[in-house]
Enzyme design. Structure first.
Site, PDB file in Angstrom:
ATOM      1  N   PHE A  12       0.807  -1.213   0.000  1.00 53.19           N
ATOM      2  CA  PHE A  12       0.000   0.000   0.000  1.00 53.19           C
ATOM      3  C   PHE A  12       0.840   1.263   0.000  1.00 53.19           C
ATOM      4  O   PHE A  12       1.775   1.409   0.803  1.00 53.19           O
ATOM      5  CB  PHE A  12      -0.880   0.061   1.257  1.00 53.19           C
ATOM      6  CG  PHE A  12      -2.042  -0.861   1.247  1.00 53.19           C
ATOM      7  CD1 PHE A  12      -3.208  -0.529   0.584  1.00 53.19           C
ATOM      8  CD2 PHE A  12      -1.985  -2.067   1.909  1.00 53.19           C
ATOM      9  CE1 PHE A  12      -4.292  -1.388   0.578  1.00 53.19           C
ATOM     10  CE2 PHE A  12      -3.055  -2.943   1.924  1.00 53.19           C
ATOM     11  CZ  PHE A  12      -4.219  -2.593   1.248  1.00 53.19           C
ATOM     12  N   ASP A  13       0.469   2.184  -0.845  1.00 53.74           N
ATOM     13  CA  ASP A  13       0.785   3.583  -0.601  1.00 53.74           C
ATOM     14  C   ASP A  13      -0.098   4.015   0.569  1.00 53.74           C
ATOM     15  O   ASP A  13      -1.183   3.455   0.774  1.00 53.74           O
ATOM     16  CB  ASP A  13       0.470   4.412  -1.840  1.00 53.74           C
ATOM     17  CG  ASP A  13       0.458   5.893  -1.542  1.00 53.74           C
ATOM     18  OD1 ASP A  13       1.515   6.411  -1.124  1.00 53.74           O
ATOM     19  OD2 ASP A  13      -0.595   6.527  -1.693  1.00 53.74           O
ATOM     20  N   CYS A  14       0.340   5.002   1.314  1.00 50.65           N
ATOM     21  CA  CYS A  14      -0.464   5.444   2.457  1.00 50.65           C
ATOM     22  C   CYS A  14      -1.167   6.773   2.194  1.00 50.65           C
ATOM     23  O   CYS A  14      -2.393   6.861   2.220  1.00 50.65           O
ATOM     24  CB  CYS A  14       0.415   5.558   3.706  1.00 50.65           C
ATOM     25  SG  CYS A  14      -0.527   5.999   5.191  1.00 50.65           S
ATOM     26  N   THR A  17      -3.951   7.380  -0.520  1.00 49.00           N
ATOM     27  CA  THR A  17      -4.664   6.120  -0.700  1.00 49.00           C
ATOM     28  C   THR A  17      -5.459   5.755   0.543  1.00 49.00           C
ATOM     29  O   THR A  17      -6.669   5.525   0.480  1.00 49.00           O
ATOM     30  CB  THR A  17      -3.677   4.985  -1.030  1.00 49.00           C
ATOM     31  OG1 THR A  17      -2.905   5.347  -2.176  1.00 49.00           O
ATOM     32  CG2 THR A  17      -4.412   3.680  -1.301  1.00 49.00           C
TER      33      THR A  17
END
Length: 262
Positions: A12-14, A17
């Site tokens: 995951f990008d944080c 996102t």
């Protein structure tokens, strides 16, 4: 054809996102802008979109020139540059430092926490974020919940990788290669079993495509930064994705349907 059930790990990008990065940036600029008299011809005509595009351009320049700089310092430096060079105002060192510390106040999107809880039942969850470890700790507590209150703890990230850990910022391929090596060494997960899950096409989907990774575009409504496939393609950038959802919640819904566990 790729299936969601073939995956074992989501990277995951944080910010952008899982967390509303754009609102966080805009809100963090308000103390600076509010103390200057109106009208201010250099700032009054700037829309939210203008400010975000300007900021991310400067931020990217700072990150590229200083790949080992802590993200809180990247934010402070970019804030000072945007204010002085583009807004025509000189922020104090304290104002820029406060901007750099603003990550602690950035809030998750409403669907994020429940979606992560549901996705954690099927996949290893890995954070690969352009952030420093101290700043991310504030975000982690908002997403996971506090260890002191087990009843409120919805899930736990299996691995957290920051720009501080790696020594570079996305979209550098080094960050993704680092993450792929880690998930393989820790859990035996192969590249074909990994999905980069992110909102920003520029920071995540373009490098994922270069490496041949599957990716899931979380196309957050109204997002400005890294969100235009057309603009990237006009510049000759190869961009694409394997799956596309409007929210992380929609992705979790589809994953549950795929696994038959809704």
């Amino acid at each position: 054809m790729s299936e969601l059930t073939d995956l074992k790990c989501l990277i995951f990008d944080c910010y952008g996102t899982l967390v509303d990065w754009e609102s966080g940036i805009i809100d963090a600029f308000q103390p600076l802008l509010s103390r200057y008299p109106k009208p201010n011809p250099q700032t009054d005509s700037l829309s939210r979109s203008d400010i975000l595009k300007l900021f991310v351009q400067v931020e990217n320049e700072v990150q590229t020139a200083n790949p080992t700089m802590l993200y809180s310092d990247v934010l402070a430096t970019a804030h000072s540059t945007v204010a002085s060079s583009h807004f025509g105002v000189e922020p104090s060192a304290e104002e820029s430092a406060a901007f750099g510390a603003s990550v602690a106040r950035w809030e998750p999107f409403p669907d994020t926490r429940d979606a992560l809880r549901r996705l954690s039942k099927h996949y290893k969850l890995v954070i690969l974020s352009n952030v420093d470890k101290s700043s991310f700790e504030h975000t982690r507590l908002k997403l996971e919940g506090s260890a002191s209150d087990p009843a409120a703890k919805a899930f736990t990230f299996d691995l957290i990788l920051t720009a501080q850990d790696i020594g570079s910022y996305k979209p550098d391929l080094k960050n993704f290669r680092y993450a792929l090596r880690e998930v393989n060494e820790r859990w035996g997960v192969e590249e074909v079993e990994v999905c980069a899950t992110a909102q920003s096409l520029f920071h995540d989907h373009v490098p994922a495509r270069k490496l041949g990774l599957k990716s899931c575009w979380i196309e957050r409504a109204g997002a400005v930064v890294g969100a235009s496939a057309e603009e990237l393609r006009e510049k000759g950038v190869d961009v694409g994705w394997t799956w596309r959802f409007a929210t992380l919640g929609e992705m979790a819904d589809e994953v549950e349907r795929a696994f038959g566990s809704a």
